[in-house]
Design a protein around this motif. Structure first.
Motif, PDB file in Angstrom:
ATOM      1  N   GLU A 117       0.845  -1.181   0.000  1.00  0.00           N
ATOM      2  CA  GLU A 117       0.000   0.000   0.000  1.00  0.00           C
ATOM      3  C   GLU A 117       0.887   1.240   0.000  1.00  0.00           C
ATOM      4  N   GLU A 118       0.436   2.268  -0.655  1.00  0.00           N
ATOM      5  CA  GLU A 118       1.155   3.530  -0.666  1.00  0.00           C
ATOM      6  C   GLU A 118       1.036   4.186   0.704  1.00  0.00           C
ATOM      7  N   ARG A 119       2.133   4.774   1.150  1.00  0.00           N
ATOM      8  CA  ARG A 119       2.094   5.504   2.405  1.00  0.00           C
ATOM      9  C   ARG A 119       1.408   6.839   2.214  1.00  0.00           C
ATOM     10  N   GLU A 120       0.691   7.259   3.237  1.00  0.00           N
ATOM     11  CA  GLU A 120       0.080   8.576   3.200  1.00  0.00           C
ATOM     12  C   GLU A 120       1.167   9.621   3.416  1.00  0.00           C
ATOM     13  N   ASP A 121       0.951  10.820   2.891  1.00  0.00           N
ATOM     14  CA  ASP A 121       1.907  11.890   3.062  1.00  0.00           C
ATOM     15  C   ASP A 121       1.955  12.302   4.525  1.00  0.00           C
ATOM     16  N   ASP A 122       3.165  12.372   5.080  1.00  0.00           N
ATOM     17  CA  ASP A 122       3.346  12.737   6.482  1.00  0.00           C
ATOM     18  C   ASP A 122       3.787  14.194   6.558  1.00  0.00           C
ATOM     19  N   PRO A 123       2.946  15.096   7.084  1.00  0.00           N
ATOM     20  CA  PRO A 123       3.322  16.512   7.125  1.00  0.00           C
ATOM     21  C   PRO A 123       4.463  16.791   8.108  1.00  0.00           C
ATOM     22  N   PHE A 124       4.752  15.860   9.017  1.00  0.00           N
ATOM     23  CA  PHE A 124       5.811  16.067   9.996  1.00  0.00           C
ATOM     24  C   PHE A 124       7.151  15.467   9.542  1.00  0.00           C
ATOM     25  N   ASP A 125       7.201  14.828   8.413  1.00  0.00           N
ATOM     26  CA  ASP A 125       8.417  14.252   7.879  1.00  0.00           C
ATOM     27  C   ASP A 125       9.167  15.339   7.118  1.00  0.00           C
ATOM     28  N   LEU A 126       9.870  16.180   7.863  1.00  0.00           N
ATOM     29  CA  LEU A 126      10.575  17.324   7.281  1.00  0.00           C
ATOM     30  C   LEU A 126      12.038  16.996   7.088  1.00  0.00           C
ATOM     31  N   PRO A 127      12.686  17.593   6.095  1.00  0.00           N
ATOM     32  CA  PRO A 127      14.125  17.365   5.914  1.00  0.00           C
ATOM     33  C   PRO A 127      14.901  18.031   7.050  1.00  0.00           C
ATOM     34  N   PRO A 128      16.111  17.541   7.331  1.00  0.00           N
ATOM     35  CA  PRO A 128      16.906  18.175   8.392  1.00  0.00           C
ATOM     36  C   PRO A 128      17.320  19.579   8.006  1.00  0.00           C
ATOM     37  N   GLU A 129      17.459  20.427   8.980  1.00  0.00           N
ATOM     38  CA  GLU A 129      17.860  21.818   8.711  1.00  0.00           C
ATOM     39  C   GLU A 129      19.360  21.950   8.720  1.00  0.00           C
TER      40      GLU A 129
END
Length: 79
Positions: free
Chosen positions: A67-79
């Protein structure tokens, strides 16, 4: 080097040993009093038993297809 590893190996082997006897309160101590509303004082076995919520049954349901994963709004790239 062997002088260090031998005691560590012995300590690890002894740490794996478990006590097989029943638990008893310390000398001069007693088990906790009976819960409010109950006349029976729980035994050490009763106090050590886990609730079903504390140790839930394992779910062995397998996924039938990927199954495709849902988009995670908290999965941000490192700063």
């Amino acid at each position: 080097m062997r002088r260090i590893l031998a005691p560590l190996a012995l300590a690890a082997a002894l740490a794996g040993c478990g006590q097989k006897a029943d638990l008893e309160p310390l000398a001069g101590q007693s088990l906790p009093p009976a819960p409010y509303g109950s006349e029976v004082r729980p035994t050490s076995e009763d106090l050590l038993a886990l609730d079903p919520q504390a140790a839930p049954e394992r779910s062995v349901e397998l996924r039938k297809r990927s199954e495709e994963r849902e988009d995670d709004p908290f999965d941000l790239p490192p700063e």
